[in-house]
Write a protein that holds these residues in place. Structure first.
Motif, short mmCIF file in Angstrom:
data_model
loop_
_atom_site.label_atom_id
_atom_site.label_comp_id
_atom_site.label_asym_id
_atom_site.label_seq_id
_atom_site.Cartn_x
_atom_site.Cartn_y
_atom_site.Cartn_z
N ASN A 3 -13.11 9.43 1.03
CA ASN A 3 -12.51 8.69 2.27
C ASN A 3 -11.39 9.80 3.19
N ASN A 7 -9.78 4.97 8.96
CA ASN A 7 -10.06 3.75 9.04
C ASN A 7 -9.76 3.06 10.34
N LYS A 185 -7.35 -5.01 1.12
CA LYS A 185 -7.30 -5.16 -0.49
C LYS A 185 -8.33 -4.89 -1.32
N ASP A 188 -14.36 -1.20 -0.60
CA ASP A 188 -14.60 0.01 -1.45
C ASP A 188 -13.60 1.09 -1.24
N LYS A 189 -12.72 1.49 -2.01
CA LYS A 189 -11.82 2.62 -1.74
C LYS A 189 -12.30 3.88 -1.72
N ASP A 190 -13.68 4.21 -1.88
CA ASP A 190 -13.87 5.34 -1.98
C ASP A 190 -14.70 5.52 -0.47
N LEU A 276 -0.56 -0.95 1.03
CA LEU A 276 -1.64 -0.24 0.56
C LEU A 276 -1.74 1.11 0.60
N LEU A 278 -2.31 2.72 3.43
CA LEU A 278 -3.66 3.13 4.23
C LEU A 278 -2.58 3.20 5.75
#
Length: 470
Positions: A3, A7, A185, A188-190, A276, A278
């Motif tokens: 990532n 975002n 939350k 998909d963190k990837d 988080l 982010l």
């Protein structure tokens, strides 16, 4: 996939005007989270909803095209075949193709009302509402918690991937924020993600807002805008307010209360992004689809050329990547999609008609527009039936205009062909910020500014192949 791309969290409220946020120092609204966010963001002071109505702006926002180019001359509603076509290329399609997780939460209002097809939809949708099934009509948004349009803010409903309606007893803004936080939350963190969150309030009915936000305004002496009037302006085609001063004040206070409620929930989103980890790698935008007259010029609702209707807030933040401050660059609905894609380093589809102004986000000197195009067409069912009988197209009527940094110029043909109306108005927004003293133009040759702006408008009409003639 690592990532490394940013975002995108795009949050927009419905019928929230640019003036109704505290740091603007116009409407006396309590918005501490937005005010702080503005200090950390690039704020566009001239963001314009080019067709100040829900569906046309939304189509433009997602496609980067002008509303009439996508077939939107009015809202998606009963008795009218207007919807976002599957072949349109939207920001959800582009980011999904680039490997993003994609989500849409809240009001959609871009699909054909199901009651145009059947009296008893399986989904339970009624009136203008619609369940949009999985597939190309969702335009790349995989996680889906949405509805068409339904103005019951305290008892909302949604659909996911089946026609089974999900009914909720919670203020829609709060509930949708809960769902957005859960999505952030659990994604998909990837992979990077694109999240669109569409709140319906402060859209009417104004009284459907939790009492705790109404209490914020109890006992306060709230001044109404300088252009407030209970008499409809002789200029324009907007919806007249049918009520008295007491009702106007009540609606205004409830509207402000809803904005304060949005502010609190916006703060929850920001806090969760920080928690988080982010925050640094996320573009956050806060905006709306159009404004609300709220009895300025004696009018209510939207779909008119005044600043309270076409002016929308637009704040964008990405720490250490997006410039902090304010810009007076002209920025309209179709410019949002290409500007975001340009900043994110993604390909801009060749279908796009808006302008990539991503250089402004980074502080690079970017080409600006001389004007932005604004428009509206007749859209009521009785009028559309009349147009069909007379052999006219609704796109030939209504009003068209241009908004520059200083002026608003409008040509109004009205909504009734038999009237043979053709009115021209100039507003000097620098000298007359409340637009109380329009100049009516009877002869273009007598006014140098009008002549120049008429040329700008003709250029837009030709570029967009708009059938409106002047």
């Amino acid at each position: 996939m690592s990532n490394t791309r940013p975002n995108l969290v795009y949050i927009f409220a419905d019928q929230w005007r640019r003036q109704a946020v505290g740091f603007m120092k116009e409407d006396p609204v309590i918005t501490p989270n937005m005010d702080k966010f503005a200090e950390e963001s690039l704020v566009f002071d001239n963001c314009i909803s080019c067709f100040p109505l829900c569906s046309p702006h939304r189509a433009s926002l997602l496609t980067g095209k002008y509303p009439l180019s996508t077939g939107f001359f009015t809202n998606c509603k009963i008795g009218c075949d207007v919807r976002l076509k599957e072949e349109e290329i939207c920001i959800g399609d582009v980011t999904k193709a680039a490997g993003y997780d994609t989500a849409y939460i809240g009001k959609w209002h871009l699909d054909l009302p199901e009651m145009n097809l059947t009296d008893n939809p399986v989904s339970g949708a009624r009136n203008w509402d619609a369940y949009t099934e999985p597939g190309p009509k969702r335009h790349g948004f995989d996680y889906w918690y949405s509805y068409g349009t339904f103005d019951e803010h305290l008892t909302p409903h949604y659909w996911m991937d089946t026609p089974e309606m999900i009914k909720v007893n919670q203020w829609s803004v709060e509930h949708e924020t809960d769902m957005a936080i859960d999505y952030m939350k659990n994604h998909d963190k990837d992979k990077p993600f694109t999240l669109f969150l569409s709140w319906n309030p402060p859209h009417s009915p104004y009284d459907q807002v939790p009492e705790k936000y109404k209490r914020l305004y109890e006992g306060r002496d709230i001044p109404l805008r300088e252009n407030f009037s209970l008499e409809k302006s002789v200029v324009g085609v907007g919806d007249p307010f049918e009520g008295d001063y007491v009702k106007a004040l009540e609606n205004t206070l409830n509207y402000y209360a809803a904005v304060s409620g949005i502010d609190e929930n916006f703060g929850r989103i920001l806090e969760e992004l920080k928690r988080l980890g982010l925050e640094e790698n996320t573009i956050v935008i806060l905006s709306s689809d159009h404004g609300d007259m709220m009895v300025s010029h004696g009018l209510t609702s939207k779909n008119i050329w005044y600043e309270e209707s076409i002016g929308v807030p637009f704040m964008v933040r990405m720490p250490n990547k997006i410039k902090v401050g304010r810009t007076d660059a002209l920025f309209a609905s179709p410019d949002i999609m290409p500007t975001l894609l340009g900043f994110m380093g993604l390909d801009i589809p060749n279908t796009v008609e808006g302008m990539d102004l991503s250089g402004i986000l980074t502080g690079i000197k970017a080409e600006e527009q001389n004007s932005v195009y604004i428009c509206s067409c007749p859209g009521s069912k009785p009028l559309l039936e009349k147009y069909k009988k007379l052999g006219y197209s609704p796109e030939q009527y209504g009003w068209r205009g241009v908004r520059t940094k200083r002026f608003t110029y409008v040509v109004n043909k009205g909504y009734i062909p038999e009237e043979n109306k053709l009115e021209r108005y100039i507003y000097d927004n620098e000298k007359d910020p409340y637009q109380k003293s329009p100049i009516m133009i009877s002869n273009i040759e007598d006014n140098i500014v009008a002549k120049e702006l008429e040329g700008e408008l003709k250029g837009w009409l030709e570029k967009l192949k708009d059938p409106f003639t002047i």
